[in-house]
Design a protein around this motif. Structure first.
Motif, PDB file in Angstrom:
ATOM      1  N   PHE A  41      61.570  13.183  40.867  1.00 19.14           N
ATOM      2  CA  PHE A  41      60.425  12.320  41.154  1.00 19.14           C
ATOM      3  C   PHE A  41      59.195  13.148  41.517  1.00 19.14           C
ATOM      4  O   PHE A  41      58.083  12.860  41.062  1.00 19.14           O
ATOM      5  N   ALA A  42      59.389  14.205  42.327  1.00 17.91           N
ATOM      6  CA  ALA A  42      58.268  15.058  42.721  1.00 17.91           C
ATOM      7  C   ALA A  42      57.674  15.773  41.515  1.00 17.91           C
ATOM      8  O   ALA A  42      56.455  15.907  41.405  1.00 17.91           O
ATOM      9  N   GLY A  46      53.939  15.216  40.259  1.00 16.89           N
ATOM     10  CA  GLY A  46      53.106  16.408  40.180  1.00 16.89           C
ATOM     11  C   GLY A  46      52.513  16.594  38.797  1.00 16.89           C
ATOM     12  O   GLY A  46      51.338  16.958  38.646  1.00 16.89           O
ATOM     13  N   ALA A  47      53.319  16.340  37.754  1.00 17.58           N
ATOM     14  CA  ALA A  47      52.816  16.460  36.380  1.00 17.58           C
ATOM     15  C   ALA A  47      51.740  15.416  36.108  1.00 17.58           C
ATOM     16  O   ALA A  47      50.714  15.720  35.481  1.00 17.58           O
ATOM     17  N   MET A  48      51.960  14.195  36.568  1.00 21.16           N
ATOM     18  CA  MET A  48      50.949  13.144  36.383  1.00 21.16           C
ATOM     19  C   MET A  48      49.660  13.516  37.098  1.00 21.16           C
ATOM     20  O   MET A  48      48.568  13.336  36.555  1.00 21.16           O
ATOM     21  N   ASP A  49      49.759  14.046  38.305  1.00 21.61           N
ATOM     22  CA  ASP A  49      48.586  14.457  39.062  1.00 21.61           C
ATOM     23  C   ASP A  49      47.835  15.567  38.325  1.00 21.61           C
ATOM     24  O   ASP A  49      46.605  15.530  38.231  1.00 21.61           O
ATOM     25  N   PHE A  50      48.565  16.530  37.793  1.00 19.95           N
ATOM     26  CA  PHE A  50      47.947  17.629  37.058  1.00 19.95           C
ATOM     27  C   PHE A  50      47.213  17.111  35.820  1.00 19.95           C
ATOM     28  O   PHE A  50      46.079  17.514  35.543  1.00 19.95           O
ATOM     29  N   VAL A  51      47.838  16.203  35.075  1.00 16.69           N
ATOM     30  CA  VAL A  51      47.215  15.655  33.869  1.00 16.69           C
ATOM     31  C   VAL A  51      45.966  14.862  34.225  1.00 16.69           C
ATOM     32  O   VAL A  51      44.906  15.030  33.598  1.00 16.69           O
ATOM     33  N   TYR A  52      46.054  13.999  35.227  1.00 17.91           N
ATOM     34  CA  TYR A  52      44.888  13.206  35.633  1.00 17.91           C
ATOM     35  C   TYR A  52      43.761  14.098  36.140  1.00 17.91           C
ATOM     36  O   TYR A  52      42.599  13.887  35.819  1.00 17.91           O
TER      37      TYR A  52
END
Length: 63
Positions: A41-42, A46-52
């Motif tokens: 989940f982390a 984290g990947a979604m945060d990086f992409v956004y």
């Protein structure tokens, strides 16, 4: 006050005699499952945060 004492006595009795506690191996398996799920989940968050963040930074730099 008697009702409160009875509540705590009943709670202790229930925890000692009516609750089924997991074995040590079941506890280990559950803990590993929770740990792996938390890491997955982390990583996803984290990947979604990086992409956004990258997308918004690129977008803002266009102006």
């Amino acid at each position: 006050m008697g009702k409160l004492t009875k509540f705590f006595n009943d709670a202790v009795e229930e925890m000692q005699h009516k609750v089924t506690w997991p074995s040590y191996s079941e506890l280990q398996k559950s803990s590993i499952l929770v740990l792996v799920g938390s890491v997955v989940f982390a990583v996803i968050v984290g990947a979604m945060d990086f992409v956004y963040d990258s997308t918004l930074e690129w977008f803002y730099n266009q102006f």
